[in-house]
Motif scaffolding. Sequence first.
Motif, mmCIF file in Angstrom:
data_model
loop_
_atom_site.group_PDB
_atom_site.id
_atom_site.type_symbol
_atom_site.label_atom_id
_atom_site.label_comp_id
_atom_site.label_asym_id
_atom_site.label_seq_id
_atom_site.Cartn_x
_atom_site.Cartn_y
_atom_site.Cartn_z
ATOM 1 N N ALA A 1 -18.375 -24.210 26.165
ATOM 2 C CA ALA A 1 -19.021 -23.060 25.536
ATOM 3 C C ALA A 1 -19.739 -22.165 26.530
ATOM 4 C CB ALA A 1 -19.986 -23.534 24.448
ATOM 5 N N GLN A 2 -19.565 -22.444 27.817
ATOM 6 C CA GLN A 2 -20.238 -21.623 28.832
ATOM 7 C C GLN A 2 -20.021 -20.113 28.696
ATOM 8 O OE1 GLN A 2 -19.458 -22.997 32.785
ATOM 9 N NE2 GLN A 2 -20.372 -24.982 32.337
ATOM 10 N N PRO A 3 -18.762 -19.663 28.420
ATOM 11 C CA PRO A 3 -18.589 -18.209 28.307
ATOM 12 C C PRO A 3 -19.499 -17.583 27.255
ATOM 13 C CG PRO A 3 -16.459 -19.307 28.250
ATOM 14 C CD PRO A 3 -17.495 -20.367 28.273
ATOM 15 N N PHE A 4 -19.682 -18.295 26.121
ATOM 16 C CA PHE A 4 -20.531 -17.743 25.063
ATOM 17 C C PHE A 4 -21.982 -17.703 25.519
ATOM 18 C CE2 PHE A 4 -17.113 -20.110 22.834
ATOM 19 C CZ PHE A 4 -16.399 -19.000 22.458
ATOM 20 N N THR B 1 -26.731 -12.618 28.925
ATOM 21 C CA THR B 1 -26.749 -11.255 29.479
ATOM 22 C C THR B 1 -27.159 -10.250 28.403
ATOM 23 O OG1 THR B 1 -24.367 -11.625 29.461
ATOM 24 C CG2 THR B 1 -25.321 -10.950 31.548
ATOM 25 N N ALA B 2 -26.664 -10.472 27.179
ATOM 26 C CA ALA B 2 -27.014 -9.541 26.101
ATOM 27 C C ALA B 2 -28.508 -9.600 25.816
ATOM 28 C CB ALA B 2 -26.217 -9.867 24.844
ATOM 29 N N LYS C 1 -30.884 -10.591 27.799
ATOM 30 C CA LYS C 1 -31.654 -10.049 28.918
ATOM 31 C C LYS C 1 -31.712 -8.530 28.839
ATOM 32 C CE LYS C 1 -30.014 -11.734 32.726
ATOM 33 N NZ LYS C 1 -29.719 -12.231 34.059
ATOM 34 N N ALA C 2 -30.575 -7.932 28.409
ATOM 35 C CA ALA C 2 -30.534 -6.479 28.285
ATOM 36 C C ALA C 2 -31.224 -6.021 27.012
ATOM 37 C CB ALA C 2 -29.092 -5.985 28.288
ATOM 38 N N GLY C 3 -31.650 -6.973 26.183
ATOM 39 C CA GLY C 3 -32.449 -6.634 25.008
ATOM 40 C C GLY C 3 -31.641 -6.206 23.799
ATOM 41 N N HIS C 4 -30.390 -6.642 23.675
ATOM 42 C CA HIS C 4 -29.697 -6.370 22.409
ATOM 43 C C HIS C 4 -28.865 -7.572 21.966
ATOM 44 C CE1 HIS C 4 -25.974 -5.549 24.621
ATOM 45 N NE2 HIS C 4 -26.730 -4.904 25.475
ATOM 46 N N LEU C 5 -28.326 -7.465 20.762
ATOM 47 C CA LEU C 5 -27.580 -8.579 20.185
ATOM 48 C C LEU C 5 -26.090 -8.310 20.286
ATOM 49 C CD1 LEU C 5 -29.485 -9.203 16.846
ATOM 50 C CD2 LEU C 5 -29.480 -10.651 18.859
ATOM 51 N N ASN C 6 -25.324 -9.355 20.578
ATOM 52 C CA ASN C 6 -23.874 -9.228 20.396
ATOM 53 C C ASN C 6 -23.383 -10.453 19.634
ATOM 54 O OD1 ASN C 6 -23.923 -11.246 22.286
ATOM 55 N ND2 ASN C 6 -22.859 -10.109 23.866
ATOM 56 N N VAL D 1 -24.554 -14.056 20.603
ATOM 57 C CA VAL D 1 -25.900 -14.594 20.380
ATOM 58 C C VAL D 1 -25.924 -15.530 19.178
ATOM 59 C CG1 VAL D 1 -28.300 -14.008 19.948
ATOM 60 C CG2 VAL D 1 -26.956 -12.627 21.534
ATOM 61 N N PRO D 2 -25.446 -15.085 17.991
ATOM 62 C CA PRO D 2 -25.422 -16.044 16.880
ATOM 63 C C PRO D 2 -24.528 -17.246 17.150
ATOM 64 C CG PRO D 2 -24.333 -13.982 16.268
ATOM 65 C CD PRO D 2 -25.027 -13.734 17.558
#
Lengths: 52, 728
Positions: B166-169, B175-176, B178-183, B186-187
């Motif tokens: 699951a490393q890619p997730f 990264t998402a 850290k940049a302050g948004h959700l992709n 995240v869930p």
Amino acid sequence: MNILTYLIPISLVLGCAGLGFFVFTLRSNQYDDPEGDAQRILSGDYDDKPKG
Amino acid sequence: MTAAMRPQASACPACSAAPAAEALAAAQEPTEAHIVLSLPTIHCAACMSTVEQALNASDAVRSARVNLTMKRVSVEADPELTAADIIPLVEGAGYEAHELDTTAITATQTDRAGRELLMRLAVAGFASMNVMLLSVAVWSGAEGPTRDMFHWISAAIVIPAVAFSAQPFFKNAWTALKAGHLNMDVPISLAILLALVTSLWETSLSGEHAYFDAAMALTFFLLTGRYLDHRTRSVARSAAEELAALEVPRAWRVSDSGEEQVNVAELRVGDILRVRPGGRMPVDGEIVEGTSELDRSLLTGETLPVFAEPGTTISAGEVNLTGPLLVRASAVGRDTSLHRMADLVAVAESGRSRYTSLADKAAKLYAPGVHILSALAFVGWYLWSGDLRIALNIAAAVLIITCPCALGLAVPAVTTAASGRLFKQGLLIKDATALERLAQIDTVVFDKTGTLTAGTPDLTNLDDFTRCDLEIALALSQGSAHPLSQSLTAAAREAGVTPADVTDIQEVPGHGTQGLWQGQMVRLGRAAWVGAGSHAMTSAWLRVGDGPAQAFTFTDRLRDGAEEAVRALQESGKKVILMSGDTTAAVEALATRLGIEQWLAEALPQDKATRIEALTEQGAKVLMVGDGLNDTAALTAAHASISPASALDAARVASDIVLLGGTLDPIPDAIETARKATRRIRENFTIATWYNIIAVPLAIAGLCSPLIAALAMSASSITVSLNALRLR
């Protein structure tokens, strides 16, 4: 239930063997040409004079 | 140990130096040539064996292996062999072959990212199968210590497997965040981690419900989606690289020591280059010697060749037609006008960047929704029962159930199936959202030269000439390599004309051909040279003695499938527009021939782009089909764009889809396939949503056992994949 002490390790070992085999196929470039390999098995040609 | 490994010191330095030098020379001299050819027309087992046999029959070839997936053959041969020697062998066997630049395609051979993903997928698959087996025992009623033991074994398998697979997730989610948004990730990461933590906690308290299997299955299904996505992209990327590799960039440099063939990348400003008839200008520059005619159609859309003599400036991409030219380079590589124009395009806002894909739209709604839902479930249960353990369990169950297994598969499965199907029809999808955009098209704009027409001329007025004139014309034209002459020769031969007895035939590069016929001077060539007026159409002039000059007029031959494609598009209710940089007469003639009502002639590159932007503002979704450098801005501005493989590199880069074959036939089909694909994507979203609507209330109510979670997840993923496969 004692049989479990054999069966569970055996199933794990078999699974690991499968995984190891898959890793081998991956390493030996067997997924580079899936379409070609699928067709090649149907080919009736025999290589009578293979080049060394 | 190290001492023994060291080479022994020799008493005679030359004795060891000579063999060492030889060994060095042997290492540098290639012992074998590795040549890769592109075979666009192979498709079956018989094709493979024919090509391989044809190649292996040659003694110089050591081994040849066809890759049907990539449509290539790679040949190991004796070092002195070049692609030019091998191509005739393949062509003799009846297949089209093109040389590929091996340096440009090496990147695709080691597709490391893809392999890494496949490895993670394999580990996840192995782990989820084993854990599912253990879980079946638990679901069917294992109790007490047996259940605990099964849970612990599951944990022992799942934790390392998740840590690897699951490393890619995790990385993407991090990264998402850290940049302050959700992709979407995240869930996903949260669900996997929370499921693991609560299950471990449950297991340590000998609890009944553990979600190890769910966490693992989730990783497996999502990785499958990722992998499919990656594969579609890498197939497209490698094919695009292949197109770039097709243009093996070489030039002939003339220097004091003679002529040598060099790579275009090594050219410098001031170099003198020889460009043979039929060759493409590798640089911007000035002609220093020779006269000829230049074909600028790829750059400007003009079909009339331009006269060129010493002092004429030329730009990269123009094609030299008749005489050999010596050219002094004034700009090379990135500085050529060809590249500068391509760079300008990058600045233009593209249809691509304006578009939000269906998946992104879904993710925007979905990611916050899931978090809010599971947080609410947690808070609600905690307040109502006051038990942290139950609340956490419920929250994990909600996250797992809502987790976008099906959503993660919904788009990649469909795009993989659709682009595979389109690839078979000869269309290469370069951009991930191109299919969705193609599906929305209602207006199609065609370029003329090189897109609707094949770029080869056809004689139109053979009947206007007397037999005698035709015989003279044939005698003059048959020795020339000029495209107009060749077309004239072919047409005259077909009409059964035999060449007249013309003597002293000589070709004057850039002007035409002349000779003596019954003591009179006869000339076939450009208007000014023959002494005639001008003509709106592409023409070659014939003058016999002092008689009047007569014009042979030519039209561009239609590209295969052009008529059918235009008709099919019009029948399906799409507006078809023709835009070209060519003369009004030529464009009007073609438009009438194809039944296109709206056309625009003498359009500058900027006009085309502006026109498309105007159409877009009126609400039209424009598909641009073009090949020239003058089309690149328009290709970029359009909602979706297609260019033929024969187009310039710059145009192919600007377009979303590349037509691999020579025919335009697949375009209407492609739009239909794209529509179907988009419909499937929407259906898949609907299916996934329904699964969630049914399962989420159960999860929130606390009725969701790991069995229900596993069933819902697998069932939705499988239905979604099967639905996608219906496209094939």
